[in-house]
Design an enzyme around this catalytic site. Structure first.
Site, PDB file in Angstrom:
ATOM      1  N   GLY A  51       0.900  -1.317   0.152  1.00 51.08           N
ATOM      2  CA  GLY A  51       0.183  -0.006  -0.187  1.00 51.08           C
ATOM      3  C   GLY A  51       1.024   1.253  -0.016  1.00 51.08           C
ATOM      4  N   GLY A  54      -0.376   4.867  -0.833  1.00 51.35           N
ATOM      5  CA  GLY A  54      -1.535   5.424  -0.233  1.00 51.35           C
ATOM      6  C   GLY A  54      -0.790   6.355   0.880  1.00 51.35           C
ATOM      7  NE  ARG A 138     -17.049  -6.890  12.219  1.00 49.69           N
ATOM      8  CZ  ARG A 138     -16.913  -8.043  12.954  1.00 49.69           C
ATOM      9  NH1 ARG A 138     -18.082  -8.874  12.910  1.00 49.69           N
ATOM     10  NH2 ARG A 138     -16.152  -8.295  13.876  1.00 49.69           N
ATOM     11  CD  GLN A 152      -0.839  -8.071   1.767  1.00 47.75           C
ATOM     12  OE1 GLN A 152      -1.025  -8.090   3.181  1.00 47.75           O
ATOM     13  NE2 GLN A 152      -0.788  -6.669   1.066  1.00 47.75           N
ATOM     14  CB  VAL A 169      -0.369  -1.265   9.326  1.00 46.74           C
ATOM     15  CG1 VAL A 169      -1.171   0.047   9.359  1.00 46.74           C
ATOM     16  CG2 VAL A 169       0.989  -1.217   9.680  1.00 46.74           C
ATOM     17  CG  ASN A 171      -7.918  -1.444  10.879  1.00 51.00           C
ATOM     18  OD1 ASN A 171      -6.851  -2.088  11.692  1.00 51.00           O
ATOM     19  ND2 ASN A 171      -7.761  -0.193  10.490  1.00 51.00           N
ATOM     20  CG  ASP A 199      -5.057   1.833  19.026  1.00 49.36           C
ATOM     21  OD1 ASP A 199      -5.813   2.495  18.521  1.00 49.36           O
ATOM     22  OD2 ASP A 199      -4.940   0.497  18.584  1.00 49.36           O
ATOM     23  NE  ARG A 202      -5.191   7.594  17.114  1.00 50.20           N
ATOM     24  CZ  ARG A 202      -5.738   7.034  16.273  1.00 50.20           C
ATOM     25  NH1 ARG A 202      -6.444   5.737  16.524  1.00 50.20           N
ATOM     26  NH2 ARG A 202      -5.973   7.230  15.159  1.00 50.20           N
ATOM     27  CG  HIS A 227      -6.476  -1.075  15.608  1.00 50.89           C
ATOM     28  ND1 HIS A 227      -6.025  -0.129  16.137  1.00 50.89           N
ATOM     29  CD2 HIS A 227      -6.536  -0.675  14.332  1.00 50.89           C
ATOM     30  CE1 HIS A 227      -6.104   1.228  15.755  1.00 50.89           C
ATOM     31  NE2 HIS A 227      -6.276   0.606  14.184  1.00 50.89           N
TER      32      HIS A 227
END
Length: 373
Positions: A51, A54, A138, A152, A169, A171, A199, A202, A227
């Protein structure tokens, strides 16, 4: 010293001094030469970032190349992977990295071929994933990301180095790490982790703000679990550096126990959503920084007396079912981590920790059903 007719022969003294200085100089040059011969430059570490075109990939690439993640003397080769529609943006990231002339960056491989990207990598930071769109169930999001993660995992299984360490990383990070463990069996499970350091950071920052202290003064917060919105940011064992030594955070916030058990937890859990509302995009800079912190401490070690939060495969510690990828407090040394043991868990914490474990068990069952495992 020569004495001629009762007088000092200064010519002789000067000659002896010059010879001595010459010998010292030659000896020093020999020492420097031998040190240069013995000096072995570190081999470059190959770091995969998926990614990479991004927002998070764009933010983390220069952090890695500057040495923030692996240290100021560790050269690296970056392997950048993204999907075909992002190939032009990916090439632009490569050009910008080259143009930055980072001394530690010994090469950049930018590709849309997953096998080429995984070839020989020592570290894999898996950021690329499928973001949930409006109206999606979901289970649909889980299926798409499970398929991506499986591909991957298969490529890493075949082409990565034997000592490859993986940070997931994308989700759902915990469950993606679990899928990777399932489909890359040759990678030791202790080498597969997921990101909960964001988290953790934070929680540490929010506590520092509340106490009006530098963030570096706060240590040993914990993020337990998934997470997700069920994560449990725990300050029970956190300490704050003061002029009189380290003080338990809960003693400095005696009058704010309600805040600690309510607003603080919610604010940390919902911080990502708050950022999305503010910038119309998910966290990028802070996520990239947290990923660097995660790998940095994993490779170079946590400071003495401190721990950090990492999503790792549970061994049954603290009553968390074995096999789940769950966030625990860990200490790191020489490229290995271990779960901090012996922490007291009160009834409030126990309930929060079990809630997150149940959610992870549900996610695991859903992901495995999607993949017919």
């Amino acid at each position: 010293m020569e004495v001629v007719g009762g007088e000092v022969d200064y010519t002789f003294v000067i000659q002896k001094t010059l010879v001595l200085l010459l010998c010292v100089g030659l000896a020093w040059k020999m020492i420097v030469y031998m040190c240069n011969l013995l000096k072995i430059e570190k081999e470059p570490i190959r770091v995969l970032v998926t990614g990479a075109a991004g927002n998070i990939g764009y933010a983390i690439a220069p952090m890695i190349a500057r040495g923030i993640m692996l240290g100021p003397d560790q050269p690296m080769i970056l392997h950048l992977l993204d999907i075909e529609p992002a190939s032009k943006s990916l090439e632009a990231v490569k050009m910008e990295l080259q143009d930055s002339a980072f001394p530690l960056l010994q090469g950049v491989i930018a590709t849309t071929n997953i096998d080429d990207a995984c070839n020989g990598v020592n570290i894999a930071i898996l950021i690329g994933g499928f973001a949930r769109k409006e109206g999606m169930e979901r289970k649909d999001v889980m299926l798409k990301n499970a398929v991506i993660c499986k591909a991957q995992a298969s490529a890493l299984e075949r082409y990565a180095s034997d000592d490859c360490k993986v940070l997931v990383v994308a989700n759902p990070a915990n469950t993606n790490a679990l899928i990777l463990k399932e489909f890359a069996p040759s990678i030791p499970e202790e080498n597969i982790t997921c990101l909960t350091r964001l988290d953790h950071n934070r929680a540490q920052a929010r506590l520092a703000e509340k106490l009006s202290v530098p963030v570096s003064s706060v240590k040993n917060v914990i993020v337990w679990g998934n997470h997700s919105s069920t994560q449990y940011p725990d300050t029970s064992h956190a300490t704050v550096s003061t002029k009189t030594g380290d003080q338990p955070a809960k003693e400095l916030l005696v009058a704010d126990q309600k805040w600690l058990k309510n607003e603080f937890i919610t604010e940390v859990q919902q911080r990502g959503a708050e950022i999305i509302r503010a910038r119309k995009q998910s966290s990028a800079l802070s996520a990239a920084s947290a990923a660097c912190d995660h790998i940095h401490d994993w490779f170079l070690g946590t400071p003495k007396g401190s721990w950090v939060s990492m999503g790792v495969c549970s061994d049954g510690s603290y009553g968390i079912p074995s096999g789940l990828v769950y966030s625990f407090p860990v200490i790191c040394e020489k490229g290995s981590w271990k779960i901090v043991q012996g922490l007291s868990i009160d009834e409030f914490s126990r309930e929060k920790m079990d809630d997150s474990a149940r959610e992870l068990a549900e996610e695991k069952a859903l992901a495995y059903s999607c993949l017919n495992v």
